[in-house]
Write a protein that holds these residues in place. Structure first.
Motif: not given
Length: 271
Positions: A182-185, A247-251, A265-266, A270-271
């Motif tokens: 869950g980490i922004h790259p 695959p986790r939230c659909g965004h 990334y999502c 990912q933050h």
């Protein structure tokens, strides 16, 4: 480029066939790979028994009492176990001929691979001496990531791909591990706290272990040592899926470039 799981898959495929057997001869058809193949390898390796086939980062180590052959597959290299009299193709550069009538054949169309020789401890070789810990070994954990990232403004994706920090986390698996954690790259490595570093280290371990278990990623330039492609690509969550639903939230997944490498990334997860 074959990444750590592909190299480990290759090691596991060839090790049972090499360990304990003698290398009777070395046939070099093309010496000019990334670095020239040393003539000492042709002089000193024949007649030696293989005591072990190991891996350090993306290097394969073929150990004998006289020394160690250090092999890197480069961008497009692969290894095959074949009858020694199998005709060589245009990109079949080296054969290590075994006492049982087979050979370990190195094929490398782009010639970015390497086959070197050292009589010393290979850990002291210039290519291996400065490497970080193995991601699946006991030295690698969140505490190490946290300690080495302090004060670093480098994007965390580039940070975990730095072989001086930890070895073997290539582009594909960096994308996947950061998604799991869950980490922004693009987040600065030094801004990630200890708890999230723990989560990231665990994600790296999981992604690489799963890839190894499934035989590596089905890259265009890699096929397993037994001729079967890897299948981990079928379970990739984000790599190569820019614009597709998370695959986790659909965004919609986003694709950017970090250190000249494709990065997916999502933006929600990912933050």
């Amino acid at each position: 480029m074959p990444e750590l799981p592909e190299v480990e898959t290759t090691r596991r495929g060839i090790a049972p066939h090499l360990a304990g057997r003698h290398i009777t001869s070395v046939i070099v058809r093309q010496r000019r790979l990334r670095w020239a193949i040393p003539k000492a390898l042709e002089r000193e390796l024949p007649g030696q028994p293989v005591t072990a086939v190991e891996r350090r980062a993306k290097y394969l180590l073929i150990r004998t009492p006289a020394g160690t052959a250090i092999l890197h597959l480069g961008m497009s290299g692969s290894l095959r176990l074949l009858p020694a009299d199998t005709p060589a193709g245009p990109h079949d550069h080296v054969d290590l001929v075994l006492e049982d009538g087979r050979c370990l054949r190195l094929t490398d169309p782009r010639r970015f691979g390497a086959l070197l020789w050292t009589r010393r401890d290979p850990a002291r070789h210039r290519l291996l001496a400065g490497l970080g810990p193995e991601p699946l070994g006991p030295e690698f954990d969140g505490a190490l990531l946290h300690a080495r990232s302090r004060g670093r403004r480098t994007p965390v994706k580039a940070f975990i791909m730095d072989s001086h920090v930890v070895v073997g986390v290539g582009n594909i698996y960096a994308n996947e591990a950061l998604f799991r954690a869950g980490i922004h790259p693009a987040r600065a490595a030094g801004r990630i706290g200890r708890t999230r570093c723990d989560r990231l280290a665990q994600a790296i371990r999981e992604v690489l272990a799963e890839a190894i278990a499934q035989g590596g990623t089905s890259l265009r330039d890699f096929v397993g040592s037994d001729g079967r492609p890897g299948y981990f690509r079928q379970t990739l969550a984000v790599y190569g899926r820019g614009g597709q639903p998370c695959p986790r939230c659909g965004h919609a997944l986003r694709e950017i470039r970090i250190a000249q490498r494709s990065t997916v990334y999502c933006p929600r997860c990912q933050h």
